[in-house]
Design a protein around this motif. Structure first.
Motif, short mmCIF file in Angstrom:
data_model
loop_
_atom_site.label_atom_id
_atom_site.label_comp_id
_atom_site.label_asym_id
_atom_site.label_seq_id
_atom_site.Cartn_x
_atom_site.Cartn_y
_atom_site.Cartn_z
N VAL A 196 0.83 -1.19 0.00
CA VAL A 196 0.00 0.00 0.00
C VAL A 196 0.88 1.26 0.00
CG1 VAL A 196 -0.23 0.11 2.52
CG2 VAL A 196 -2.02 1.08 1.07
N LEU A 197 2.10 1.14 0.49
CA LEU A 197 3.01 2.29 0.50
C LEU A 197 3.36 2.76 -0.91
CD1 LEU A 197 5.42 1.26 3.41
CD2 LEU A 197 3.49 2.86 3.48
N ALA A 198 3.32 1.86 -1.88
CA ALA A 198 3.58 2.26 -3.27
C ALA A 198 2.51 3.24 -3.74
CB ALA A 198 3.62 1.03 -4.18
N GLY A 199 1.27 2.97 -3.40
CA GLY A 199 0.18 3.89 -3.75
C GLY A 199 0.30 5.22 -3.04
N GLN A 200 0.76 5.19 -1.79
CA GLN A 200 0.96 6.44 -1.06
C GLN A 200 2.11 7.25 -1.68
OE1 GLN A 200 1.40 5.11 2.98
NE2 GLN A 200 -0.76 4.58 3.17
N ALA A 201 3.18 6.56 -2.06
CA ALA A 201 4.30 7.24 -2.72
C ALA A 201 3.82 7.87 -4.03
CB ALA A 201 5.44 6.26 -2.99
N GLU A 202 3.00 7.14 -4.76
CA GLU A 202 2.46 7.65 -6.02
C GLU A 202 1.69 8.95 -5.79
OE1 GLU A 202 0.37 5.44 -9.49
OE2 GLU A 202 -1.20 5.98 -8.04
N ALA A 203 0.84 8.98 -4.77
CA ALA A 203 0.04 10.17 -4.49
C ALA A 203 0.92 11.38 -4.20
CB ALA A 203 -0.91 9.91 -3.32
N VAL A 204 1.96 11.17 -3.40
CA VAL A 204 2.86 12.28 -3.07
C VAL A 204 3.63 12.73 -4.31
CG1 VAL A 204 4.85 12.98 -1.67
CG2 VAL A 204 3.05 11.57 -0.66
N LEU A 205 4.15 11.77 -5.08
CA LEU A 205 4.90 12.13 -6.30
C LEU A 205 4.01 12.85 -7.31
CD1 LEU A 205 7.00 8.87 -6.71
CD2 LEU A 205 7.89 11.14 -6.17
N GLN A 206 2.78 12.42 -7.45
CA GLN A 206 1.87 13.10 -8.38
C GLN A 206 1.62 14.54 -7.94
OE1 GLN A 206 -1.52 10.47 -8.52
NE2 GLN A 206 -0.65 9.25 -10.18
N LEU A 207 1.45 14.74 -6.66
CA LEU A 207 1.23 16.09 -6.15
C LEU A 207 2.44 16.98 -6.39
CD1 LEU A 207 -0.55 18.09 -4.60
CD2 LEU A 207 0.44 17.20 -2.49
N VAL A 208 3.62 16.48 -6.06
CA VAL A 208 4.84 17.27 -6.24
C VAL A 208 5.08 17.57 -7.72
CG1 VAL A 208 7.35 17.33 -5.90
CG2 VAL A 208 5.87 16.43 -4.10
N ALA A 209 4.89 16.57 -8.58
CA ALA A 209 5.08 16.79 -10.02
C ALA A 209 4.08 17.80 -10.56
CB ALA A 209 4.97 15.47 -10.77
N SER A 210 2.85 17.76 -10.08
CA SER A 210 1.83 18.71 -10.53
C SER A 210 2.16 20.13 -10.09
CB SER A 210 0.45 18.30 -9.99
OG SER A 210 0.06 17.06 -10.54
N VAL A 211 2.63 20.27 -8.86
CA VAL A 211 3.06 21.59 -8.38
C VAL A 211 4.23 22.10 -9.22
CG1 VAL A 211 4.18 22.80 -6.45
CG2 VAL A 211 2.19 21.33 -6.03
N ALA A 212 5.21 21.24 -9.44
CA ALA A 212 6.40 21.64 -10.20
C ALA A 212 6.03 22.07 -11.61
CB ALA A 212 7.41 20.50 -10.23
N HIS A 213 5.11 21.36 -12.22
CA HIS A 213 4.72 21.67 -13.60
C HIS A 213 4.04 23.04 -13.70
CE1 HIS A 213 3.95 20.68 -17.74
NE2 HIS A 213 2.67 20.94 -17.58
N LYS A 214 3.43 23.52 -12.62
CA LYS A 214 2.71 24.80 -12.64
C LYS A 214 3.57 25.99 -12.21
CE LYS A 214 -1.73 22.63 -12.05
NZ LYS A 214 -2.95 22.49 -11.29
N ARG A 215 4.83 25.74 -11.85
CA ARG A 215 5.69 26.84 -11.42
C ARG A 215 5.99 27.78 -12.57
NH1 ARG A 215 9.36 22.70 -8.38
NH2 ARG A 215 8.50 22.89 -6.29
N SER A 216 6.19 29.04 -12.20
CA SER A 216 6.61 30.02 -13.21
C SER A 216 8.08 29.81 -13.55
CB SER A 216 6.42 31.44 -12.66
OG SER A 216 7.39 31.70 -11.64
N ARG A 217 8.47 30.33 -14.69
CA ARG A 217 9.87 30.24 -15.11
C ARG A 217 10.78 30.91 -14.08
NH1 ARG A 217 13.10 33.75 -17.02
NH2 ARG A 217 11.50 35.27 -17.50
N LEU A 218 10.32 32.01 -13.50
CA LEU A 218 11.12 32.73 -12.51
C LEU A 218 11.30 31.91 -11.23
CD1 LEU A 218 9.59 36.30 -12.93
CD2 LEU A 218 11.72 35.40 -13.91
N SER A 219 10.26 31.21 -10.82
CA SER A 219 10.36 30.36 -9.64
C SER A 219 11.32 29.20 -9.88
CB SER A 219 8.97 29.82 -9.26
OG SER A 219 9.08 28.95 -8.17
N VAL A 220 11.23 28.59 -11.06
CA VAL A 220 12.13 27.48 -11.40
C VAL A 220 13.58 27.97 -11.43
CG1 VAL A 220 12.78 25.87 -13.24
CG2 VAL A 220 10.37 26.18 -12.64
#
Length: 195
Positions: free
Chosen positions: A117-141
């Protein structure tokens, strides 16, 4: 063990990014791989690591770019490992195949498959972090990458020709520090899923 299967998104509309990306990932000594990235088919590449932080960091970097769908398979692999990933076998390879297929329609274009079940929990966290990263502005990156290289906020500010407060604001708006801590949680969850 962790198998990363990575598929280039919209590859028919773009230049092939596999060779250049594999070369960069394979020479990054900070991220130990048991089997280096190797092209497995067309616009797809695969690698094996026993380091959960490496699996998490590579997956997030690639998924956040918006150019890749990333699957992480967690489980046993047949040992001894072959010379390249195309000859690899075992549970983690099958799970990585399922994960990369799921990643194509998943939030953040990242998915994890494992028996725990920890694999699914890791997936949820990774999806959230990747989604946040994808929405960052160029200046923030731009500011965040300098901080990730080990610069202080003041050093990053000098390099960018802005104030330290402006760097801090860019990091804050991009949830840079929060994402780094969440990525550490994801790595810990992956480690638990592989236990």
């Amino acid at each position: 063990m962790f198998v990363l299967t990575v598929d280039q998104r919209r590859s028919r509309e773009r230049d092939d990014l596999v060779e250049a990306t594999m070369a960069a990932l394979n020479r990054d000594a900070r991220r130990p791989l048991r089997l280096a990235f190797d092209r497995t088919a067309g616009d797809e590449m695969q690698a094996v690591t026993d380091n959960p932080a490496t699996a998490s960091a590579i997956a997030l970097e690639l998924a956040a770019s918006g150019q890749w769908s990333v699957g992480i398979g967690v489980g046993m692999v047949r040992e001894p490992l072959p010379d390249n990933t195309r000859a690899g076998a075992g549970e983690a390879f099958g799970r990585a195949r399922a994960a990369v297929t799921a990643a194509k329609a998943a939030p953040g274009h990242i998915a994890v498959s494992g028996a725990s079940v920890l694999a699914g929990q890791a997936e949820a966290v990774l999806q959230l972090v990747a989604s946040v990263a994808h929405k960052r502005s160029r200046l923030s990156v731009e500011a965040g990458l300098l901080i990730d290289q080990g610069l202080t906020q003041q050093e990053a500010a000098e390099r960018l020709g802005i104030s330290q407060q402006a760097v801090s604001a860019r990091l804050h708006s991009g949830l840079w520090h929060e994402s780094r801590r969440a990525a550490e949680v994801a790595a810990a969850l992956l480690e638990g899923a592989d236990a």
